[in-house]
Design a protein around this motif. Structure first.
Motif, PDB file in Angstrom:
ATOM      1  N   ALA A  13      22.686  31.095  46.778  1.00  0.00           N
ATOM      2  CA  ALA A  13      22.107  31.543  48.042  1.00  0.00           C
ATOM      3  C   ALA A  13      20.709  32.084  47.783  1.00  0.00           C
ATOM      4  CB  ALA A  13      22.981  32.620  48.662  1.00  0.00           C
ATOM      5  N   VAL A  14      19.794  31.766  48.668  1.00  0.00           N
ATOM      6  CA  VAL A  14      18.430  32.275  48.531  1.00  0.00           C
ATOM      7  C   VAL A  14      18.064  33.213  49.675  1.00  0.00           C
ATOM      8  CG1 VAL A  14      17.658  30.294  47.194  1.00  0.00           C
ATOM      9  CG2 VAL A  14      17.436  30.248  49.684  1.00  0.00           C
ATOM     10  N   SER A  15      18.944  33.383  50.639  1.00  0.00           N
ATOM     11  CA  SER A  15      18.777  34.391  51.685  1.00  0.00           C
ATOM     12  C   SER A  15      20.163  34.810  52.140  1.00  0.00           C
ATOM     13  CB  SER A  15      17.978  33.846  52.871  1.00  0.00           C
ATOM     14  OG  SER A  15      18.772  32.983  53.660  1.00  0.00           O
ATOM     15  N   LEU A  16      20.246  35.975  52.779  1.00  0.00           N
ATOM     16  CA  LEU A  16      21.556  36.436  53.224  1.00  0.00           C
ATOM     17  C   LEU A  16      22.174  35.484  54.232  1.00  0.00           C
ATOM     18  CD1 LEU A  16      21.149  40.309  53.582  1.00  0.00           C
ATOM     19  CD2 LEU A  16      22.054  38.999  51.683  1.00  0.00           C
ATOM     20  N   GLY A  17      21.337  34.823  55.018  1.00  0.00           N
ATOM     21  CA  GLY A  17      21.847  33.884  55.994  1.00  0.00           C
ATOM     22  C   GLY A  17      22.583  32.718  55.383  1.00  0.00           C
ATOM     23  N   ASP A  18      22.298  32.405  54.113  1.00  0.00           N
ATOM     24  CA  ASP A  18      22.972  31.294  53.455  1.00  0.00           C
ATOM     25  C   ASP A  18      24.479  31.516  53.345  1.00  0.00           C
ATOM     26  OD1 ASP A  18      20.544  30.070  53.164  1.00  0.00           O
ATOM     27  OD2 ASP A  18      20.348  30.473  51.017  1.00  0.00           O
ATOM     28  N   TYR A  19      24.892  32.788  53.338  1.00  0.00           N
ATOM     29  CA  TYR A  19      26.314  33.066  53.206  1.00  0.00           C
ATOM     30  C   TYR A  19      27.090  32.761  54.485  1.00  0.00           C
ATOM     31  CZ  TYR A  19      25.237  35.401  48.809  1.00  0.00           C
ATOM     32  OH  TYR A  19      24.814  35.669  47.524  1.00  0.00           O
ATOM     33  N   ALA A  20      26.398  32.646  55.611  1.00  0.00           N
ATOM     34  CA  ALA A  20      27.098  32.437  56.873  1.00  0.00           C
ATOM     35  C   ALA A  20      27.848  31.113  56.883  1.00  0.00           C
ATOM     36  CB  ALA A  20      26.112  32.519  58.038  1.00  0.00           C
ATOM     37  N   GLU A  21      27.173  30.031  56.519  1.00  0.00           N
ATOM     38  CA  GLU A  21      27.847  28.733  56.511  1.00  0.00           C
ATOM     39  C   GLU A  21      28.981  28.713  55.502  1.00  0.00           C
ATOM     40  OE1 GLU A  21      27.022  23.948  56.053  1.00  0.00           O
ATOM     41  OE2 GLU A  21      25.442  25.361  55.503  1.00  0.00           O
ATOM     42  N   ARG A  22      28.768  29.333  54.366  1.00  0.00           N
ATOM     43  CA  ARG A  22      29.816  29.354  53.346  1.00  0.00           C
ATOM     44  C   ARG A  22      31.039  30.111  53.858  1.00  0.00           C
ATOM     45  NH1 ARG A  22      26.159  29.982  47.824  1.00  0.00           N
ATOM     46  NH2 ARG A  22      24.636  28.418  48.471  1.00  0.00           N
ATOM     47  N   LEU A 327      31.296  38.427  51.252  1.00  0.00           N
ATOM     48  CA  LEU A 327      32.641  38.754  50.777  1.00  0.00           C
ATOM     49  C   LEU A 327      33.590  37.590  51.051  1.00  0.00           C
ATOM     50  CD1 LEU A 327      34.486  41.048  49.610  1.00  0.00           C
ATOM     51  CD2 LEU A 327      35.002  41.633  51.994  1.00  0.00           C
ATOM     52  N   ALA A 328      33.506  37.024  52.249  1.00  0.00           N
ATOM     53  CA  ALA A 328      34.373  35.898  52.594  1.00  0.00           C
ATOM     54  C   ALA A 328      34.103  34.700  51.696  1.00  0.00           C
ATOM     55  CB  ALA A 328      34.162  35.517  54.059  1.00  0.00           C
ATOM     56  N   ALA A 329      32.842  34.473  51.388  1.00  0.00           N
ATOM     57  CA  ALA A 329      32.456  33.286  50.623  1.00  0.00           C
ATOM     58  C   ALA A 329      32.847  33.361  49.161  1.00  0.00           C
ATOM     59  CB  ALA A 329      30.948  33.065  50.737  1.00  0.00           C
ATOM     60  N   GLY A 330      32.884  34.564  48.590  1.00  0.00           N
ATOM     61  CA  GLY A 330      33.134  34.640  47.150  1.00  0.00           C
ATOM     62  C   GLY A 330      33.603  35.978  46.645  1.00  0.00           C
ATOM     63  N   GLY A 331      34.161  36.820  47.514  1.00  0.00           N
ATOM     64  CA  GLY A 331      34.705  38.086  47.071  1.00  0.00           C
ATOM     65  C   GLY A 331      33.651  39.039  46.520  1.00  0.00           C
ATOM     66  N   GLN A 332      34.095  39.955  45.666  1.00  0.00           N
ATOM     67  CA  GLN A 332      33.199  40.968  45.117  1.00  0.00           C
ATOM     68  C   GLN A 332      31.966  40.375  44.432  1.00  0.00           C
ATOM     69  OE1 GLN A 332      35.062  43.900  42.556  1.00  0.00           O
ATOM     70  NE2 GLN A 332      33.139  44.253  41.457  1.00  0.00           N
ATOM     71  N   PRO A 333      32.072  39.337  43.609  1.00  0.00           N
ATOM     72  CA  PRO A 333      30.867  38.815  42.953  1.00  0.00           C
ATOM     73  C   PRO A 333      29.812  38.344  43.951  1.00  0.00           C
ATOM     74  CG  PRO A 333      32.830  38.006  41.837  1.00  0.00           C
ATOM     75  CD  PRO A 333      33.297  38.658  43.093  1.00  0.00           C
ATOM     76  N   ALA A 334      30.236  37.659  45.004  1.00  0.00           N
ATOM     77  CA  ALA A 334      29.271  37.183  45.995  1.00  0.00           C
ATOM     78  C   ALA A 334      28.655  38.344  46.757  1.00  0.00           C
ATOM     79  CB  ALA A 334      29.933  36.198  46.956  1.00  0.00           C
ATOM     80  N   ALA A 335      29.443  39.356  47.075  1.00  0.00           N
ATOM     81  CA  ALA A 335      28.902  40.526  47.760  1.00  0.00           C
ATOM     82  C   ALA A 335      27.877  41.241  46.884  1.00  0.00           C
ATOM     83  CB  ALA A 335      30.037  41.476  48.139  1.00  0.00           C
ATOM     84  N   ARG A 336      28.175  41.309  45.592  1.00  0.00           N
ATOM     85  CA  ARG A 336      27.220  41.927  44.666  1.00  0.00           C
ATOM     86  C   ARG A 336      25.922  41.117  44.608  1.00  0.00           C
ATOM     87  NH1 ARG A 336      28.924  44.239  38.717  1.00  0.00           N
ATOM     88  NH2 ARG A 336      26.858  44.922  38.038  1.00  0.00           N
ATOM     89  N   ASP A 337      26.049  39.778  44.567  1.00  0.00           N
ATOM     90  CA  ASP A 337      24.862  38.925  44.575  1.00  0.00           C
ATOM     91  C   ASP A 337      24.056  39.107  45.864  1.00  0.00           C
ATOM     92  OD1 ASP A 337      25.572  37.944  42.101  1.00  0.00           O
ATOM     93  OD2 ASP A 337      26.366  36.048  42.864  1.00  0.00           O
ATOM     94  N   ALA A 338      24.760  39.237  46.983  1.00  0.00           N
ATOM     95  CA  ALA A 338      24.076  39.390  48.267  1.00  0.00           C
ATOM     96  C   ALA A 338      23.262  40.675  48.303  1.00  0.00           C
ATOM     97  CB  ALA A 338      25.092  39.366  49.411  1.00  0.00           C
ATOM     98  N   LEU A 339      23.808  41.762  47.777  1.00  0.00           N
ATOM     99  CA  LEU A 339      23.062  43.014  47.752  1.00  0.00           C
ATOM    100  C   LEU A 339      21.880  42.924  46.791  1.00  0.00           C
ATOM    101  CD1 LEU A 339      26.070  45.460  47.955  1.00  0.00           C
ATOM    102  CD2 LEU A 339      24.121  45.430  49.531  1.00  0.00           C
ATOM    103  N   GLY A 340      22.037  42.207  45.688  1.00  0.00           N
ATOM    104  CA  GLY A 340      20.900  41.974  44.798  1.00  0.00           C
ATOM    105  C   GLY A 340      19.816  41.156  45.467  1.00  0.00           C
ATOM    106  N   LEU A 341      20.227  40.160  46.231  1.00  0.00           N
ATOM    107  CA  LEU A 341      19.275  39.345  46.970  1.00  0.00           C
ATOM    108  C   LEU A 341      18.536  40.178  48.011  1.00  0.00           C
ATOM    109  CD1 LEU A 341      18.097  36.566  47.617  1.00  0.00           C
ATOM    110  CD2 LEU A 341      20.144  36.096  48.990  1.00  0.00           C
ATOM    111  N   LEU A 342      19.259  41.056  48.689  1.00  0.00           N
ATOM    112  CA  LEU A 342      18.620  41.928  49.668  1.00  0.00           C
ATOM    113  C   LEU A 342      17.584  42.830  49.003  1.00  0.00           C
ATOM    114  CD1 LEU A 342      18.409  43.028  52.545  1.00  0.00           C
ATOM    115  CD2 LEU A 342      20.368  44.513  52.054  1.00  0.00           C
ATOM    116  N   ALA A 343      17.900  43.358  47.833  1.00  0.00           N
ATOM    117  CA  ALA A 343      16.944  44.197  47.108  1.00  0.00           C
ATOM    118  C   ALA A 343      15.696  43.400  46.742  1.00  0.00           C
ATOM    119  CB  ALA A 343      17.600  44.775  45.851  1.00  0.00           C
TER     120      ALA A 343
END
Length: 370
Positions: A13-22, A327-343
């Motif tokens: 994912a390169v933006s938080l919006g990318d997780y929506a489709e997943r 979280l839906a797309a990949g559980g804790q690891p994906a949520a952690r990646d999403a917060l890193g992406l936001l930072a």
């Protein structure tokens, strides 16, 4: 209504919006609608995004900024960035990691996690992951039950108490009604007295129940300022009032002892036709001045939105749906990646705006786009 963008399978994912489709690809349609939907005609849900996109930030140049420090202080504590995870119900509905996984991701990112009264995992298990947890309180029908819940929250080590005040009744959500949405038997309101047993009138244990059952069975609709004043006297924790749009209510919240207010329309899930949260943010900031911190939620989808909120006077933001998508797309690891992406997005936005830290963004000017 969000429109998930196409993200090639296997690419990060390169933006938080990318997780929506997943998320949409893996969630049952009725669960997707429960997460994605708003109330009534979803006018306010749509307005949140449109209003944020309409805030243009005037960048400063030649400021010598090449690196930024995202650190900030919220409610007297230092966090890695001016972001918290918004309270969201029933996170095990989208992934088995649920609240524990998202709280652990927040802890790893150095940001606060707000645990909901309607969490599908008890607050004691959520604080057990070691994150800084704030507890979001819905008012229960009996003060004795509120008092018992507060005792649990304090004993569990929560860092702050956030009272949601914009849910006298649950907003009418047509998507859920059309879908006949019901909570699965294994997803319960774990923080309510007796868990599912307290909702026996709505369905026997082990049987799916309507998503509105916990609010109908346990919540008190007629919350008043006197109740909030009573609450202030019960716990020695920072008090946050969430769901404020009118500046007069923000001033009253400060009067009864609030340490912060959250300018929020509940993500467009309560009164449809209410203004976008970001539209009211400057008026609330002006009304309370330095008497309390002001946070923003509803519609925040990336680092540029955080910059917009900071430039309009917010101390920080709460992020909801994008982290639930991750979280839906990949559980804790994906949520952690999403917060890193936001930072990373916020660091880029601050650098491009000529700001060395979040505090500097308060000096930026904004204009309405167009």
């Amino acid at each position: 209504m969000s429109t998930p963008r196409r993200v090639p399978t296997g690419l990060p994912a390169v933006s938080l919006g990318d997780y929506a489709e997943r998320a949409r690809a893996v969630l049952p349609p009725d669960v997707w609608d429960y997460v994605d939907g708003g109330s009534a005609a979803e006018v306010t849900l749509t307005a949140n995004r449109r209003a944020l996109d309409g805030v243009a930030v005037l960048p400063r140049v030649l400021r010598g900024v090449d690196t930024v420090d995202l650190g900030t202080r919220l409610l007297g504590r230092r966090y890695a960035m001016p972001v918290g995870v918004a309270p969201m119900a029933y996170q095990r509905l989208v992934h088995p990691d649920g609240e524990v996984g998202l709280a652990a991701a927040a802890g790893a990112a150095g940001v606060p996690y707000v645990a909901s009264t309607l969490a599908s995992t008890p607050v004691e298990e959520v604080t057990g992951v070691g994150a800084d947890v704030w507890f979001q309180l819905y008012w229960l029908r009996e003060r004795a039950l509120v008092r018992d819940l507060l005792d649990r929250v304090v004993a569990a080590g929560c860092r702050a108490l956030m009272v949601t005040v914009d849910v006298p009744v649950l907003g009418r959500r047509p998507r859920d009604l059309r879908n006949g949405f019901r909570l699965p038997a294994d997803v319960v309101a774990a923080n309510l007295p007796g868990g599912r047993d307290a909702l026996a009138h709505a369905g026997a244990p082990g049987v799916a129940v309507p998503a509105t059952a916990p609010t109908d069975a346990s919540f008190a609709p007629a919350l008043r300022w006197t109740d909030l004043a009573w609450l202030r006297g019960q716990v020695d924790l920072p008090l946050v009032v969430k769901g404020v749009l009118d500046p007069r209510d923000a001033v009253e919240a400060v009067r009864v002892g609030a340490d912060a207010v959250v300018v929020s329309n509940h993500g467009g899930r309560q009164l449809d036709g209410a203004p976008a949260s970001v539209t009211m943010l400057p008026e609330v900031v002006d009304a309370v001045g330095d008497s309390c911190q002001v946070l923003l939620d509803s519609g925040v989808r990336g680092g540029t939105d955080v910059l917009r909120a900071l430039a309009l006077g917010a101390a920080g933001v709460l992020v909801g749906r994008p982290l639930l998508w991750a979280l839906a797309a990949g559980g804790q690891p994906a949520a952690r990646d999403a917060l890193g992406l936001l930072a990373a997005e916020l660091a880029d936005a601050l650098t491009l705006a000529g700001c060395a830290d979040p505090a500097a963004a308060a000096g930026l000017r904004t204009v309405r786009a167009g």
